[in-house]
Write a protein that holds these residues in place. Structure first.
Motif, PDB file in Angstrom:
ATOM      1  N   GLY A  18       9.867  17.631  -7.862  1.00  0.00           N
ATOM      2  CA  GLY A  18       8.830  16.665  -7.498  1.00  0.00           C
ATOM      3  C   GLY A  18       9.450  15.606  -6.596  1.00  0.00           C
ATOM      4  N   PHE A  19       8.849  14.423  -6.593  1.00  0.00           N
ATOM      5  CA  PHE A  19       9.356  13.361  -5.709  1.00  0.00           C
ATOM      6  C   PHE A  19      10.826  13.059  -6.001  1.00  0.00           C
ATOM      7  N   ALA A  20      11.193  13.008  -7.293  1.00  0.00           N
ATOM      8  CA  ALA A  20      12.563  12.644  -7.644  1.00  0.00           C
ATOM      9  C   ALA A  20      13.530  13.779  -7.317  1.00  0.00           C
ATOM     10  N   ASP A  39      12.732  24.793 -10.313  1.00  0.00           N
ATOM     11  CA  ASP A  39      11.350  24.348 -10.547  1.00  0.00           C
ATOM     12  C   ASP A  39      10.523  25.543 -10.980  1.00  0.00           C
ATOM     13  N   LYS A  40       9.491  25.273 -11.780  1.00  0.00           N
ATOM     14  CA  LYS A  40       8.645  26.393 -12.231  1.00  0.00           C
ATOM     15  C   LYS A  40       7.786  26.909 -11.089  1.00  0.00           C
ATOM     16  N   GLN A  47       1.301  15.053  -5.188  1.00  0.00           N
ATOM     17  CA  GLN A  47       0.239  14.795  -6.169  1.00  0.00           C
ATOM     18  C   GLN A  47      -0.814  13.781  -5.728  1.00  0.00           C
ATOM     19  N   LEU A  84      12.272  25.415 -17.369  1.00  0.00           N
ATOM     20  CA  LEU A  84      13.236  24.930 -18.373  1.00  0.00           C
ATOM     21  C   LEU A  84      12.638  25.089 -19.766  1.00  0.00           C
ATOM     22  N   ASP A 305       8.919  10.029 -13.509  1.00  0.00           N
ATOM     23  CA  ASP A 305       7.944   9.832 -14.592  1.00  0.00           C
ATOM     24  C   ASP A 305       8.540  10.075 -15.971  1.00  0.00           C
ATOM     25  N   GLN A 320       4.716   4.834 -13.567  1.00  0.00           N
ATOM     26  CA  GLN A 320       4.981   6.248 -13.253  1.00  0.00           C
ATOM     27  C   GLN A 320       4.339   6.574 -11.895  1.00  0.00           C
ATOM     28  N   VAL A 321       5.027   6.137 -10.850  1.00  0.00           N
ATOM     29  CA  VAL A 321       4.541   6.332  -9.475  1.00  0.00           C
ATOM     30  C   VAL A 321       5.665   6.913  -8.620  1.00  0.00           C
ATOM     31  N   ALA A 322       5.263   7.390  -7.437  1.00  0.00           N
ATOM     32  CA  ALA A 322       6.199   8.103  -6.570  1.00  0.00           C
ATOM     33  C   ALA A 322       7.393   7.225  -6.159  1.00  0.00           C
TER      34      ALA A 322
HETATM   35  C1  LIG Z   1      -3.632  13.127  -9.320  1.00  0.00           C
HETATM   36  C2  LIG Z   1      -2.456  12.182  -9.149  1.00  0.00           C
HETATM   37  C3  LIG Z   1      -2.507  11.164  -8.212  1.00  0.00           C
HETATM   38  C4  LIG Z   1      -1.432  10.311  -8.045  1.00  0.00           C
HETATM   39  N1  LIG Z   1      -1.500   9.321  -7.093  1.00  0.00           N
HETATM   40  C5  LIG Z   1      -0.416   8.549  -6.864  1.00  0.00           C
HETATM   41  C6  LIG Z   1      -0.431   7.595  -5.814  1.00  0.00           C
HETATM   42  O1  LIG Z   1      -1.427   7.427  -5.111  1.00  0.00           O
HETATM   43  N2  LIG Z   1       0.716   6.869  -5.597  1.00  0.00           N
HETATM   44  C7  LIG Z   1       1.829   7.033  -6.365  1.00  0.00           C
HETATM   45  O2  LIG Z   1       2.851   6.383  -6.117  1.00  0.00           O
HETATM   46  N3  LIG Z   1       1.864   7.914  -7.371  1.00  0.00           N
HETATM   47  C8  LIG Z   1       0.774   8.683  -7.629  1.00  0.00           C
HETATM   48  N4  LIG Z   1       0.807   9.600  -8.650  1.00  0.00           N
HETATM   49  C9  LIG Z   1       1.994   9.658  -9.511  1.00  0.00           C
HETATM   50  C10 LIG Z   1       3.121  10.378  -8.823  1.00  0.00           C
HETATM   51  O3  LIG Z   1       2.674  11.590  -8.281  1.00  0.00           O
HETATM   52  C11 LIG Z   1       4.238  10.597  -9.842  1.00  0.00           C
HETATM   53  O4  LIG Z   1       4.670   9.335 -10.289  1.00  0.00           O
HETATM   54  C12 LIG Z   1       5.397  11.349  -9.233  1.00  0.00           C
HETATM   55  O5  LIG Z   1       4.990  12.631  -8.831  1.00  0.00           O
HETATM   56  C13 LIG Z   1       6.547  11.455 -10.227  1.00  0.00           C
HETATM   57  O6  LIG Z   1       7.577  12.176  -9.622  1.00  0.00           O
HETATM   58  P1  LIG Z   1       8.564  13.056 -10.515  1.00  0.00           P
HETATM   59  O7  LIG Z   1       9.560  13.616  -9.560  1.00  0.00           O
HETATM   60  O8  LIG Z   1       9.025  12.267 -11.669  1.00  0.00           O
HETATM   61  O9  LIG Z   1       7.667  14.221 -11.126  1.00  0.00           O
HETATM   62  P2  LIG Z   1       6.698  15.240 -10.404  1.00  0.00           P
HETATM   63  O10 LIG Z   1       6.410  14.842  -9.007  1.00  0.00           O
HETATM   64  O11 LIG Z   1       5.565  15.410 -11.342  1.00  0.00           O
HETATM   65  O12 LIG Z   1       7.558  16.586 -10.350  1.00  0.00           O
HETATM   66  C14 LIG Z   1       7.898  17.288 -11.498  1.00  0.00           C
HETATM   67  C15 LIG Z   1       8.332  18.677 -11.068  1.00  0.00           C
HETATM   68  O13 LIG Z   1       8.859  19.335 -12.200  1.00  0.00           O
HETATM   69  C16 LIG Z   1       8.382  20.666 -12.262  1.00  0.00           C
HETATM   70  N5  LIG Z   1       8.403  21.052 -13.670  1.00  0.00           N
HETATM   71  C17 LIG Z   1       7.668  20.550 -14.674  1.00  0.00           C
HETATM   72  N6  LIG Z   1       8.014  21.110 -15.842  1.00  0.00           N
HETATM   73  C18 LIG Z   1       9.002  21.986 -15.567  1.00  0.00           C
HETATM   74  C19 LIG Z   1       9.792  22.869 -16.358  1.00  0.00           C
HETATM   75  N7  LIG Z   1       9.666  22.941 -17.696  1.00  0.00           N
HETATM   76  N8  LIG Z   1      10.703  23.641 -15.728  1.00  0.00           N
HETATM   77  C20 LIG Z   1      10.870  23.593 -14.394  1.00  0.00           C
HETATM   78  N9  LIG Z   1      10.150  22.758 -13.599  1.00  0.00           N
HETATM   79  C21 LIG Z   1       9.243  21.971 -14.186  1.00  0.00           C
HETATM   80  C22 LIG Z   1       6.983  20.582 -11.661  1.00  0.00           C
HETATM   81  O14 LIG Z   1       6.584  21.840 -11.136  1.00  0.00           O
HETATM   82  C23 LIG Z   1       7.174  19.543 -10.563  1.00  0.00           C
HETATM   83  O15 LIG Z   1       7.533  20.112  -9.342  1.00  0.00           O
HETATM   84  C24 LIG Z   1      -0.266  10.474  -8.832  1.00  0.00           C
HETATM   85  C25 LIG Z   1      -0.211  11.507  -9.777  1.00  0.00           C
HETATM   86  C26 LIG Z   1      -1.294  12.360  -9.928  1.00  0.00           C
HETATM   87  C27 LIG Z   1      -1.229  13.475 -10.931  1.00  0.00           C
END
Ligand SMILES: Cc1cc2nc3c(=O)[nH]c(=O)nc-3n(C[C@H](O)[C@H](O)[C@H](O)COP(=O)(O)OP(=O)(O)OC[C@H]3O[C@@H](n4cnc5c(N)ncnc54)[C@H](O)[C@@H]3O)c2cc1C
Length: 425
Positions: A18-20, A39-40, A47, A84, A305, A320-322
């Motif tokens: 994801g973003f991180a 990643d899955k 998102q 995972l 997140d 919990q934002v990007a």
């Molecule tokens: C509908 C929606 C709208 C949003 N709008 C905004 C916005 O306007 N602005 C903003 O800043 N934030 C927004 N957010 C929040 C933002 O998208 C998240 O804070 C951000 O994506 C978190 O990044 P992350 O890398 O922690 O996780 P994620 O981006 O969620 O990435 C997690 C990754 O892990 C993978 N994964 C999950 N479980 C497993 C597993 N067991 N094994 C292997 N891979 C796995 C997933 O496929 C995914 O690719 C929104 C979220 C949603 C759902």
């Protein structure tokens, strides 16, 4: 089975692109580490624009990016599509559905999932927006129900098909409500001439006393005004307590007939086998120190997140934002490249939400915007944040086309193929 070659370099295993995860892997390109990005899915998903896929405004491919393409020219980053399953902390190994792998450093960044607060009926019957697949599923259902509604003679049955209830007045709920309201205004009268669009009701239910509670009061007020102008029925200080698939029940006993409830009222994190009880914080987020290392671990880091930084001044954790995910990934990359430095500090760059064309609210650290200027800023920020030149271009063209013609052109119902299906293809 993951078939990772041996390397003379230390191995960093990143779970989640994801973003991180993708930011961290990018920053570790061509460094003296072997990076395994797992990643899955085989792609990164943007998102914040899921709701536009659900509303047939964008193609899924415009907001996703294949991981292998992202790292085509990079020798030290290996991609594996796997899920995972558990972590063996004592052995420095993880277990995935495609086998086990050893790590020198493990980075968890698997994000969050929808929180139904224990209500199984809501979990099974409502829609959520946590993946592109769910966005497409919702798109299909909305279009499918409108098709059925023009053939339905009974008023009450028709109401169930065309009314939509969105739960949660955060950015996702507000943006979705605005987008559906625009569809009702500009598209439905043209596409479904037989339907009386005045019969279509869009409800946005918010448990608190204002929309966009994480933003300023003036942004909340403006968002409420814009939603009302678009004809959205905004219900504040009310909770959805049940949904049986045909009607929603509110905490005050009111009922709304609908087959579609979209749940945008909260997130939580999935529990992971192998994580100790004391390593979990609020909403199953994993507690990290201010260098993002999981407490009581030697070599596990958590980002985005899924992480909650232990800090008595910030008990609820970072939003919990990007931006949090991206800034944490950059911080950890600096650590891997240069060793321990200053503790992680989140720089709040502001927040924004759009409510239909020409209308948005933006809270920046030094000033606030609303209306058209805010909307233009929202467009620029989202285009800039997308990965890939093609995606930026396609989204821009789509938005310009939609803006000029008032007409998205992606309203296609794509039914999943079922081998045993007897339906005509
Ligand atoms: C509908 C929606 C709208 C949003 N709008 C905004 C916005 O306007 N602005 C903003 O800043 N934030 C927004 N957010 C929040 C933002 O998208 C998240 O804070 C951000 O994506 C978190 O990044 P992350 O890398 O922690 O996780 P994620 O981006 O969620 O990435 C997690 C990754 O892990 C993978 N994964 C999950 N479980 C497993 C597993 N067991 N094994 C292997 N891979 C796995 C997933 O496929 C995914 O690719 C929104 C979220 C949603 C759902």
């Amino acid at each position: 089975m993951l078939n990772i070659p041996d390397s003379k370099h230390e191995r960093i295993v990143i779970i989640g692109a994801g973003f991180a995860g993708i930011t961290l892997a990018n920053k570790l390109r061509n460094q003296d580490y072997q990076v395994v990005l797992i990643d899955k899915n085989n792609h990164h998903q943007f998102q914040p624009l899921y709701y536009q896929v659900a509303m047939a405004g964008l193609e899924p491919s415009s907001i996703s990016f294949p991981l292998r393409k992202a790292f085509q020219s990079c020798e030290n980053v290996l991609i594996r599509m796997a899920t995972l399953l558990s972590i063996k902390q004592a052995e420095n190994r993880i277990v995935t559905n495609a086998g086990e792998i050893y790590y020198d450093h493990l980075v968890l960044a698997i994000g969050a999932t929808t929180n139904y607060f224990g209500n199984n009926e809501l979990a099974q019957k409502s829609f959520s927006l946590k993946s592109i697949s769910e966005a497409l599923y919702l798109r299909n259902q909305i279009l499918d129900d409108f098709e059925k509604s023009v053939m339905e003679e009974d008023y009450n049955n028709r109401q169930e098909l065309i009314d939509i209830v969105i739960v949660g007045g955060g950015p996702t709920g507000v943006e979705l409500a605005g987008s559906i309201a625009e569809m009702k205004k500009f598209i439905l009268p043209k596409d479904y001439k037989e339907l009386d669009v005045n019969e279509v009701d869009i409800y946005l239910v918010q448990a608190g006393d204002r929309m966009l509670p994480s933003m300023s009061e003036s942004a909340s007020r403006a968002a409420l005004k814009y939603l009302k102008q678009l004809g959205v029925k905004t219900l504040l200080n009310q909770r959805v307590v049940n949904f049986d698939g045909n009607k929603v029940t509110m905490d005050n006993g009111d009922e709304i007939a609908t087959k579609k409830v979209i749940w945008a009222a909260g997130i939580t994190c999935n529990k992971l086998s192998g994580i100790l009880d004391n390593q979990y914080g609020r909403s199953n987020r994993l507690i990290v120190d201010d260098h993002l290392k999981l407490i009581d671990s030697n070599n596990i880091y958590v980002l985005g997140d899924q992480a909650i930084v232990r800090d008595e001044n910030n008990e609820r954790g970072h939003p919990q934002v990007a931006q949090v995910a991206i800034q944490q990934a950059r911080h950890l990359a600096r650590f891997f490249k240069k060793g321990i430095g200053k503790p992680f500090k989140y720089k709040d760059l502001g927040s924004m939400a759009t409510i239909g064309r020409n209308k948005a609210v933006v809270d920046l650290p030094s000033f606030k915007l609303k209306g058209f200027t805010a909307w233009v800023l929202w467009l620029i920020v989202h285009i800039r944040s997308l990965i890939g030149v093609k995606n930026k271009l396609f989204v821009l063209i789509n938005w310009m086309w939609n803006y000029l013609t008032y007409d998205q052109s992606l309203r296609i119902i794509i039914k999943p193929f079922k081998r045993s299906s007897t339906e005509q293809k």
